[in-house]
Design a protein around this motif. Structure first.
Motif, mmCIF file in Angstrom:
data_model
loop_
_atom_site.group_PDB
_atom_site.id
_atom_site.type_symbol
_atom_site.label_atom_id
_atom_site.label_comp_id
_atom_site.label_asym_id
_atom_site.label_seq_id
_atom_site.Cartn_x
_atom_site.Cartn_y
_atom_site.Cartn_z
ATOM 1 N N THR A 210 0.828 -1.205 0.000
ATOM 2 C CA THR A 210 0.000 0.000 0.000
ATOM 3 C C THR A 210 0.860 1.252 0.000
ATOM 4 O OG1 THR A 210 -1.788 -1.145 1.155
ATOM 5 C CG2 THR A 210 -1.777 1.266 1.266
ATOM 6 N N ILE A 211 1.892 1.250 0.832
ATOM 7 C CA ILE A 211 2.784 2.411 0.916
ATOM 8 C C ILE A 211 3.475 2.643 -0.418
ATOM 9 C CG2 ILE A 211 4.874 3.292 2.016
ATOM 10 C CD1 ILE A 211 3.947 1.724 4.556
ATOM 11 N N ALA A 212 3.961 1.569 -1.033
ATOM 12 C CA ALA A 212 4.645 1.698 -2.329
ATOM 13 C C ALA A 212 3.695 2.199 -3.406
ATOM 14 C CB ALA A 212 5.250 0.361 -2.730
ATOM 15 N N ARG A 213 2.459 1.729 -3.373
ATOM 16 C CA ARG A 213 1.480 2.171 -4.365
ATOM 17 C C ARG A 213 1.188 3.656 -4.216
ATOM 18 N NH1 ARG A 213 -2.301 -0.753 -2.888
ATOM 19 N NH2 ARG A 213 -3.724 0.745 -1.940
ATOM 20 N N MET A 214 1.049 4.112 -2.982
ATOM 21 C CA MET A 214 0.750 5.525 -2.766
ATOM 22 C C MET A 214 1.942 6.398 -3.137
ATOM 23 S SD MET A 214 -1.677 5.422 0.618
ATOM 24 C CE MET A 214 -2.399 7.023 0.265
ATOM 25 N N ALA A 215 3.142 5.901 -2.894
ATOM 26 C CA ALA A 215 4.331 6.654 -3.300
ATOM 27 C C ALA A 215 4.399 6.772 -4.821
ATOM 28 C CB ALA A 215 5.587 5.983 -2.759
ATOM 29 N N SER A 216 4.014 5.693 -5.517
ATOM 30 C CA SER A 216 4.101 5.687 -6.988
ATOM 31 C C SER A 216 3.068 6.610 -7.623
ATOM 32 C CB SER A 216 3.920 4.267 -7.517
ATOM 33 O OG SER A 216 2.584 3.812 -7.340
ATOM 34 N N MET A 217 2.019 6.989 -6.878
ATOM 35 C CA MET A 217 1.007 7.897 -7.395
ATOM 36 C C MET A 217 1.546 9.322 -7.543
ATOM 37 S SD MET A 217 -2.162 6.571 -5.019
ATOM 38 C CE MET A 217 -3.146 8.037 -5.323
ATOM 39 N N ASN A 218 2.673 9.596 -6.883
ATOM 40 C CA ASN A 218 3.201 10.952 -6.867
ATOM 41 C C ASN A 218 4.159 11.172 -8.034
ATOM 42 O OD1 ASN A 218 4.905 13.311 -6.031
ATOM 43 N ND2 ASN A 218 3.620 13.175 -4.217
ATOM 44 N N PRO A 219 4.057 12.288 -8.747
ATOM 45 C CA PRO A 219 4.998 12.564 -9.842
ATOM 46 C C PRO A 219 6.457 12.565 -9.395
ATOM 47 C CG PRO A 219 3.166 14.099 -9.931
ATOM 48 C CD PRO A 219 3.021 13.340 -8.647
ATOM 49 N N MET A 220 6.690 12.846 -8.102
ATOM 50 C CA MET A 220 8.055 12.854 -7.585
ATOM 51 C C MET A 220 8.549 11.444 -7.249
ATOM 52 S SD MET A 220 8.680 16.122 -7.685
ATOM 53 C CE MET A 220 10.086 16.468 -6.639
ATOM 54 N N GLY A 221 7.650 10.464 -7.295
ATOM 55 C CA GLY A 221 8.032 9.083 -7.102
ATOM 56 C C GLY A 221 8.332 8.682 -5.679
ATOM 57 N N ARG A 222 7.827 9.427 -4.731
ATOM 58 C CA ARG A 222 8.076 9.095 -3.325
ATOM 59 C C ARG A 222 6.998 9.680 -2.442
ATOM 60 N NH1 ARG A 222 9.926 13.506 -0.349
ATOM 61 N NH2 ARG A 222 10.862 15.250 -1.529
ATOM 62 N N LEU A 223 6.974 9.246 -1.197
ATOM 63 C CA LEU A 223 6.153 9.905 -0.191
ATOM 64 C C LEU A 223 6.820 11.215 0.214
ATOM 65 C CD1 LEU A 223 5.300 6.925 2.203
ATOM 66 C CD2 LEU A 223 3.835 7.903 0.425
ATOM 67 N N GLY A 224 6.021 12.113 0.740
ATOM 68 C CA GLY A 224 6.596 13.307 1.336
ATOM 69 C C GLY A 224 7.341 12.966 2.615
ATOM 70 N N GLU A 225 8.221 13.849 3.007
ATOM 71 C CA GLU A 225 8.913 13.749 4.281
ATOM 72 C C GLU A 225 8.446 14.906 5.169
ATOM 73 O OE1 GLU A 225 10.802 11.384 5.362
ATOM 74 O OE2 GLU A 225 10.942 10.264 3.472
ATOM 75 N N PRO A 226 8.456 14.730 6.494
ATOM 76 C CA PRO A 226 8.048 15.830 7.366
ATOM 77 C C PRO A 226 8.769 17.141 7.067
ATOM 78 C CG PRO A 226 8.184 13.814 8.632
ATOM 79 C CD PRO A 226 8.702 13.489 7.257
ATOM 80 N N ALA A 227 10.045 17.055 6.696
ATOM 81 C CA ALA A 227 10.799 18.277 6.401
ATOM 82 C C ALA A 227 10.240 19.012 5.191
ATOM 83 C CB ALA A 227 12.276 17.939 6.182
ATOM 84 N N ASP A 228 9.647 18.268 4.237
ATOM 85 C CA ASP A 228 9.021 18.923 3.076
ATOM 86 C C ASP A 228 7.878 19.826 3.527
ATOM 87 O OD1 ASP A 228 10.631 17.525 1.178
ATOM 88 O OD2 ASP A 228 9.289 15.798 1.303
ATOM 89 N N ILE A 229 7.107 19.351 4.492
ATOM 90 C CA ILE A 229 5.963 20.126 4.990
ATOM 91 C C ILE A 229 6.452 21.283 5.852
ATOM 92 C CG2 ILE A 229 3.729 19.968 6.108
ATOM 93 C CD1 ILE A 229 4.233 18.116 3.600
ATOM 94 N N ALA A 230 7.468 21.025 6.659
ATOM 95 C CA ALA A 230 8.001 22.071 7.533
ATOM 96 C C ALA A 230 8.544 23.244 6.731
ATOM 97 C CB ALA A 230 9.094 21.499 8.431
ATOM 98 N N GLU A 231 9.083 22.967 5.550
ATOM 99 C CA GLU A 231 9.600 24.037 4.695
ATOM 100 C C GLU A 231 8.480 24.982 4.267
ATOM 101 O OE1 GLU A 231 12.442 24.551 0.738
ATOM 102 O OE2 GLU A 231 11.548 22.600 1.192
ATOM 103 N N VAL A 232 7.326 24.429 3.928
ATOM 104 C CA VAL A 232 6.181 25.257 3.540
ATOM 105 C C VAL A 232 5.672 26.045 4.748
ATOM 106 C CG1 VAL A 232 3.846 25.224 2.592
ATOM 107 C CG2 VAL A 232 5.566 23.635 1.713
ATOM 108 N N VAL A 233 5.573 25.375 5.891
ATOM 109 C CA VAL A 233 5.130 26.052 7.114
ATOM 110 C C VAL A 233 6.067 27.205 7.463
ATOM 111 C CG1 VAL A 233 4.843 25.760 9.606
ATOM 112 C CG2 VAL A 233 3.902 24.054 8.029
ATOM 113 N N ALA A 234 7.371 26.970 7.353
ATOM 114 C CA ALA A 234 8.342 28.016 7.691
ATOM 115 C C ALA A 234 8.176 29.232 6.777
ATOM 116 C CB ALA A 234 9.758 27.461 7.594
ATOM 117 N N PHE A 235 7.859 28.992 5.513
ATOM 118 C CA PHE A 235 7.610 30.098 4.595
ATOM 119 C C PHE A 235 6.390 30.904 5.029
ATOM 120 C CE2 PHE A 235 5.326 31.615 0.771
ATOM 121 C CZ PHE A 235 6.241 32.557 0.317
#
Length: 255
Positions: A210-235
Motif C-alpha cells: 500500500t505504501i509503495a502504491r501511494m508513493a508511486s502515485m506521486n509525480p516525484m516518485g516518493r512519499l513526502g517527508e516531514p521536512a518537506d511540509i516544515a519548509e512550507v510552514v516556515a515560509f
C-alpha cells in the motif's frame, strides 16, 4: 509546563507554538522554526518524553524551547499553553496547529457510536482546530501567522478516508473566513494540506504494498517527508506575508 532552554528567556525572539509538536510533521516544524530563530513551545497531548526530546533537539541546535501539555479541544487547557508561552518568552507570534488523529475505515464500517473513533477525530481535528485558532487569533501579535493543517486527501478522494476528510475539509473552509476576521491586524491565516507523508500517523496500519502504491502515485516518485511540509510552514510563518486565507497543497504534485 516543563522547560528546556539553552540559556534562558530571550524576549527579543519571535515565538512559535506548535501543537502536536512531538509528532512527525509537528516535530519537523518545531525543529525548523527553532533553526529559523523562533523560541518554540512544543505542545503534546500525552507523551511528555517525546516532547522533551523535540525540545532538547531545538536547544542542541542553539535555540530556545519549552514543552506544554493540553487537550487541544479543551479551551482552558489551550489558553494555559498560550499564557505559559507569553510568560516564558514574552508573547506568541506564530501558531502551527499540527495536532490531529486519523482513523480509517469505509464509512459504512466506521465506529460512529457516541464517543467512538469518528467522534474522537471530530473532537481533535475539528473542535481542536477551532479552539486553537480562536485562542491564536486573540493572542497573536501583529505580524503573526496562524497555520492550520488539512490533508491533500480532500482532493485525492481515497476510499476509507471519508470521516477523516470530513474533519479536515472543515478546516479548509474556515481558513479564508478567519483571515478576514483579523483584517487590519497584520496577521495571516493559512492552511497547509500535506499529501501522503512518511509519518507514524500515515504509516500506521499500512502494509508495504500500500505504501509503495501511494508513493508511486506521486509525480516525484516518493512519499513526502516531514521536512518537506516544515519548509512550507516556515515560509508561511516567516517571509510569506502576502499569502493569506489560502490552502497550500504540499504534496509533490499528487492530484
Amino acid at each position: 509546563m516543563s522547560q528546556s532552554t539553552s540559556t534562558g528567556p530571550d524576549r527579543t525572539r519571535r515565538v512559535a507554538v506548535v501543537t502536536g509538536g512531538s509528532g512527525g510533521i509537528g516535530r519537523a516544524c518545531a525543529e525548523r522554526l527553532g533553526a529559523d530563530g523562533f523560541a518554540v513551545v512544543v505542545h503534546y497531548a500525552g507523551n511528555p518524553q517525546r516532547a522533551e526530546e523535540v525540545a532538547r533537539a531545538v536547544v542542541a541546535a542553539g535555540g530556545l524551547a519549552t514543552t506544554a501539555q493540553a487537550d487541544v479541544a479543551a479551551e482552558d487547557q489551550v489558553a494555559a499553553v498560550f499564557t505559559a508561552a507569553e510568560s516564558e518568552f514574552g508573547g506568541v507570534d506564530v501558531v502551527v496547529n499540527t495536532a490531529g488523529i486519523m482513523r480509517l475505515a469505509p464509512l459504512a464500517q466506521a465506529d460512529l457510536k457516541e464517543g467512538g473513533e469518528v467522534d474522537g477525530m471530530v473532537r481533535t481535528n475539528l473542535r481542536g482546530t477551532l479552539v486553537v485558532s480562536a485562542e491564536a487569533l486573540r493572542r497573536l501579535r501583529d505580524g503573526g501567522a496562524l497555520v492550520n493543517v488539512s490533508t491533500s486527501v480532500t482532493r485525492l478522494a481515497l476510499p476509507t478516508y471519508a470521516a477523516y476528510v470530513a474533519t479536515k475539509g472543515a478546516v479548509e473552509a474556515m481558513t479564508p473566513i478567519l483571515a478576514k476576521e483579523v483584517a487590519g491586524r497584520d496577521v495571516t491565516v493559512n492552511t497547509v494540506a500535506p499529501g501522503p507523508t512518511a509519518t507514524p500517523l500515515f504509516l500506521d496500519g499500512k502494509d508495504e504494498e500500500t505504501i509503495a502504491r501511494m508513493a508511486s502515485m506521486n509525480p516525484m516518485g516518493r512519499l513526502g517527508e516531514p521536512a518537506d511540509i516544515a519548509e512550507v510552514v516556515a515560509f508561511l510563518a516567516g517571509p510569506g506575508r502576502w499569502v493569506n486565507g489560502q490552502v497550500v497543497f504540499a504534496n509533490g504534485g499528487a492530484a
